[in-house]
Every structure is written in C-alpha cells, then in structure tokens.
Design a protein around this motif. Structure first.
Motif, PDB file in Angstrom:
ATOM      1  N   ASN A 109     -20.762  17.082  -7.153  1.00  0.00           N
ATOM      2  CA  ASN A 109     -19.005  17.492  -7.098  1.00  0.00           C
ATOM      3  C   ASN A 109     -18.770  16.308  -7.978  1.00  0.00           C
ATOM      4  OD1 ASN A 109     -16.595  18.091  -6.660  1.00  0.00           O
ATOM      5  ND2 ASN A 109     -16.970  18.588  -4.464  1.00  0.00           N
ATOM      6  N   ARG A 110     -18.166  16.327  -9.011  1.00  0.00           N
ATOM      7  CA  ARG A 110     -17.913  14.942  -9.978  1.00  0.00           C
ATOM      8  C   ARG A 110     -19.023  14.393 -10.198  1.00  0.00           C
ATOM      9  NH1 ARG A 110     -12.221  14.528 -10.461  1.00  0.00           N
ATOM     10  NH2 ARG A 110     -11.232  15.313  -8.894  1.00  0.00           N
ATOM     11  N   SER A 111     -19.308  13.270 -11.148  1.00  0.00           N
ATOM     12  CA  SER A 111     -20.408  12.868 -11.635  1.00  0.00           C
ATOM     13  C   SER A 111     -20.281  11.672 -12.353  1.00  0.00           C
ATOM     14  CB  SER A 111     -21.326  13.835 -12.461  1.00  0.00           C
ATOM     15  OG  SER A 111     -20.292  14.096 -13.503  1.00  0.00           O
ATOM     16  N   MET A 138      -9.988  19.214 -12.913  1.00  0.00           N
ATOM     17  CA  MET A 138      -8.967  18.918 -12.345  1.00  0.00           C
ATOM     18  C   MET A 138      -8.714  19.043 -11.132  1.00  0.00           C
ATOM     19  SD  MET A 138      -7.623  17.323 -15.046  1.00  0.00           S
ATOM     20  CE  MET A 138      -6.013  16.736 -14.898  1.00  0.00           C
ATOM     21  N   ASP A 139      -8.081  18.447 -10.312  1.00  0.00           N
ATOM     22  CA  ASP A 139      -7.815  18.848  -8.842  1.00  0.00           C
ATOM     23  C   ASP A 139      -7.285  20.052  -8.885  1.00  0.00           C
ATOM     24  OD1 ASP A 139      -8.071  16.433  -7.410  1.00  0.00           O
ATOM     25  OD2 ASP A 139      -6.823  15.688  -8.568  1.00  0.00           O
ATOM     26  N   ALA A 140      -7.603  20.890  -7.769  1.00  0.00           N
ATOM     27  CA  ALA A 140      -7.295  22.280  -7.442  1.00  0.00           C
ATOM     28  C   ALA A 140      -7.934  23.511  -8.128  1.00  0.00           C
ATOM     29  CB  ALA A 140      -5.905  22.303  -7.502  1.00  0.00           C
ATOM     30  N   SER A 173      -2.374  11.584  -4.648  1.00  0.00           N
ATOM     31  CA  SER A 173      -2.805  11.004  -6.202  1.00  0.00           C
ATOM     32  C   SER A 173      -2.767  12.394  -7.016  1.00  0.00           C
ATOM     33  CB  SER A 173      -4.130  10.357  -5.681  1.00  0.00           C
ATOM     34  OG  SER A 173      -5.008  11.037  -5.328  1.00  0.00           O
ATOM     35  N   ASP A 174      -2.947  13.444  -6.236  1.00  0.00           N
ATOM     36  CA  ASP A 174      -3.090  14.687  -7.290  1.00  0.00           C
ATOM     37  C   ASP A 174      -1.969  14.749  -8.047  1.00  0.00           C
ATOM     38  OD1 ASP A 174      -5.293  15.036  -5.730  1.00  0.00           O
ATOM     39  OD2 ASP A 174      -4.519  16.891  -4.587  1.00  0.00           O
ATOM     40  N   LEU A 175      -0.805  14.414  -7.550  1.00  0.00           N
ATOM     41  CA  LEU A 175       0.484  14.441  -8.572  1.00  0.00           C
ATOM     42  C   LEU A 175       0.423  13.374  -9.600  1.00  0.00           C
ATOM     43  CD1 LEU A 175       3.602  14.913  -6.541  1.00  0.00           C
ATOM     44  CD2 LEU A 175       2.470  16.622  -8.289  1.00  0.00           C
TER      45      LEU A 175
HETATM   46 MG    MG Z   1      -8.737  15.133  -5.069  1.00  0.00          MG
END
Ligand code: MG
Ligand code: ATP
Length: 294
Positions: free
Chosen positions: A131-133, A75-77, A216-218
């Motif tokens: 980094n993601r895939s 997830m983000d962060a 978009s993170d929120l």
């Molecule tokens: Mg992001």
C-alpha cells in the motif's frame, strides 16, 4: 482457461500499459466502466474472481515456488484501502501480507531507498501487498524535492539525472525479483480531481468518515498537476514485461475492484499452478500412516 476466468480477465487487458508505450494518463478515463452497465453485474463477476483467486492462492502456497507482489499507488481517496479489502477478501490471511509505506524513519533514511522494501518482500508461496511503495521515491519525493535532501545522498551523486537513474534502478530491481520468482503487478488507481473533491467532502460531512480526513490531504491536492506529471513519467518508464503497470479507472469503486481482481486472476492463472506431486517416497509415508492410524 475456464469460462468464468475468460469473462473476468477481459477487464484486465485494456488497462495494461505495454512496454515502450508512449503512455499518456489522459488515454485512460477515470470514469470508464468498460462495457459494464451496472454495479450489480460487476459485483457478481468480482465474487467469481475472488473465488478463483482463493483456489489458486492455495496452490501458490502449497507449491511454495512463486510469490506475487502487488503494488498499489494512488492519490489520496482513490480507494487503495477499500480495493485491498474487497479484492483480497477471499485470500487466506496466512498466505498474504499487507505493508503500508509511510514517510521513512530515521533508520530507513540511513539506507538506500529500496532497503525497507527488501525487508518485507513476499516469501515464496505468498502474496505481498504494498500500500504505497518504493515508487514514492519518484513521486512524492520528486514533487517535494526537499525530501531528497533528507535522504543524505552524497552531493556529487545528486544530479539532474536522478529520476531517470531511479527508473533504471527500479527496473533492474524488479527484473532481479522477477528472475527469482516474484511476479510483480503494479496498479495506479486513476481518480479524477472532481471525484477526489466529492470523496473529501464526504469525509468532511459524514461523521463516520471524519477519521479518514487528514489536513495533509488538502496540501497534496494543491500539487495535483505535479503528481500527475510524475505518475505519467514513472508509469511510462517502469512498465515492463516483467513488471507491468495497470492504470485502473478509479471514479467507480466497483469497477476498480473488478479490474484489479481480473489482473490477479489472470496473473495467477498464467503460472499454471498445481498442488505438488506426491513422490514415491512420500507415497510410502502416506500409505504407512494410513495403515497405522488407529
Ligand atoms: Mg493519506
Ligand atoms: P490513508 O490516508 O488512506 O490512511 P495513506 O497511504 O495516504 O493512507 P498516510 O499516512 O496518509 O497514508 O500517508 C503516508 C504518506 O507517506 C504519504 O503522503 C506518502 O506520500 C508518504 N510516503 C510514503 N513513502 C514515502 C517515501 N519513500 N518518502 C517520502 N514520503 C513517503
């Protein structure tokens, strides 16, 4: 295995998801720090790990047979970027490529979803970091079904089985890669929702971190439970002997880094890497060169 190796690799085992497991995300605590008491201890071990990694990478490169693919999802962060930066800090940049996968472009959407990954798979002797895939295809695309429509798959092929079919295809793809010498390790950085909130607040409140925050993170945070469901199933269905998942506690960055380093050290060590042996013909060339070098 030398002592230092042993000390580090013990941090890999507890987080490996074994094939056929009835895996549940709640089995692994995002705040877990193993038996480690302090960040200082973790950082010393990490430094050892980075050194071992760098020695083995030289051999991987020289040998030019195996390649290593490291997949990072989170997830983000959760700290993908920082983990890549810290854990791979000792790796020779010439032997390593990092690829970040974003929303697919028009040309990428005109191909099957594994196409863009195939273009950037690590060559023999190299380490590839995703980094993601392609796993986004059973994560974000599953959570936001409308993304599937953009992929222009013929309608009769889009059935309720699409996700289990994708798991099968990903497993087959990874098996193919591994049978050709690409060693695959996959990491899910497991962050708690509370820690994500803390990190978002830091990004909002500290000017030097503002750039890391995106609206978009929120939006994605609102789908937390859907994402956790998708991650849990994806990990359960695609953790194989050839390409295991590691669910890495991510609420403490220093522990995340140590676990990821442990997995990489263990993996490289398992390949029994060595510098290529000099053949008699090469030896002759070396001897000759030594004689004529003025
Ligand atoms: Mg992001
Ligand atoms: P950071 O936010 O730390 O810079 P990030 O990996 O979150 O890194 P972003 O540019 O914020 O990078 O996000 C990339 C977005 O692209 C993610 O929301 C991800 O879900 C999305 N994405 C990646 N692959 C796919 C895919 N195959 N289909 C649809 N969306 C995808």
């Amino acid at each position: 295995m030398k002592n230092k190796h042993k000390k580090i690799v013990q941090f890999a085992h507890p987080y490996r998801i074994k094939e056929g497991d009835k895996f549940r995300l709640k089995d692994i605590e995002p705040g877990d720090t193993g038996k480690l008491k302090s960040e200082k201890e973790a950082k010393e071990l990490l430094a050892d790990g980075v050194k071992l990694m760098s020695e083995m990478q030289e051999k991987l490169y020289a040998q030019d047979r195996w390649s290593l693919l490291l997949v990072f999802q989170a997830m983000d962060a959760a700290g993908k970027d920082g983990t890549i930066k810290h854990v791979l800090s000792g790796i020779n940049p010439q032997g390593c490529d990092v690829h970040s996968f974003k929303s697919p472009s028009a040309i990428e959407l005109s191909h099957g979803y594994l196409w863009r990954s195939s273009l950037v798979m690590p060559e023999r002797g190299r380490i590839g970091i995703f980094n993601r895939s392609y796993y986004e295809e059973v994560l974000v695309v599953r959570v936001h079904r409308e993304m599937l429509a953009a992929e222009k798959i013929p309608a009769p092929l889009v059935t309720k089985d699409i996700w289990s079919e994708r798991f099968q295809d990903i497993n087959a793809y990874e098996r193919y890669l591994s049978r050709n010498g690409t060693v695959i390790r996959k990491f899910f950085l497991h962050l708690s929702k509370a820690e994500q909130k803390r990190r978002f607040l830091a990004r909002l409140n500290e000017p030097s971190k503002n750039w890391k925050f995106s609206g978009s993170d929120l939006k994605e945070r609102a789908y937390w439970d859907e994402y956790m469901g998708a991650y849990e199933e994806a990990i359960r269905e695609t953790s194989t002997k050839a390409a295991p998942w590691y669910v890495v506690p991510a609420d403490n960055k220093w522990f995340t880094w140590l676990v990821v380093a442990a997995v990489i050290v263990e993996t490289l060590d398992s390949l029994g890497l060595s510098y290529p042996k000099v053949t008699p013909a090469q030896q002759e060339i070396l001897d000759h060169a030594r004689n004529v070098l003025r």
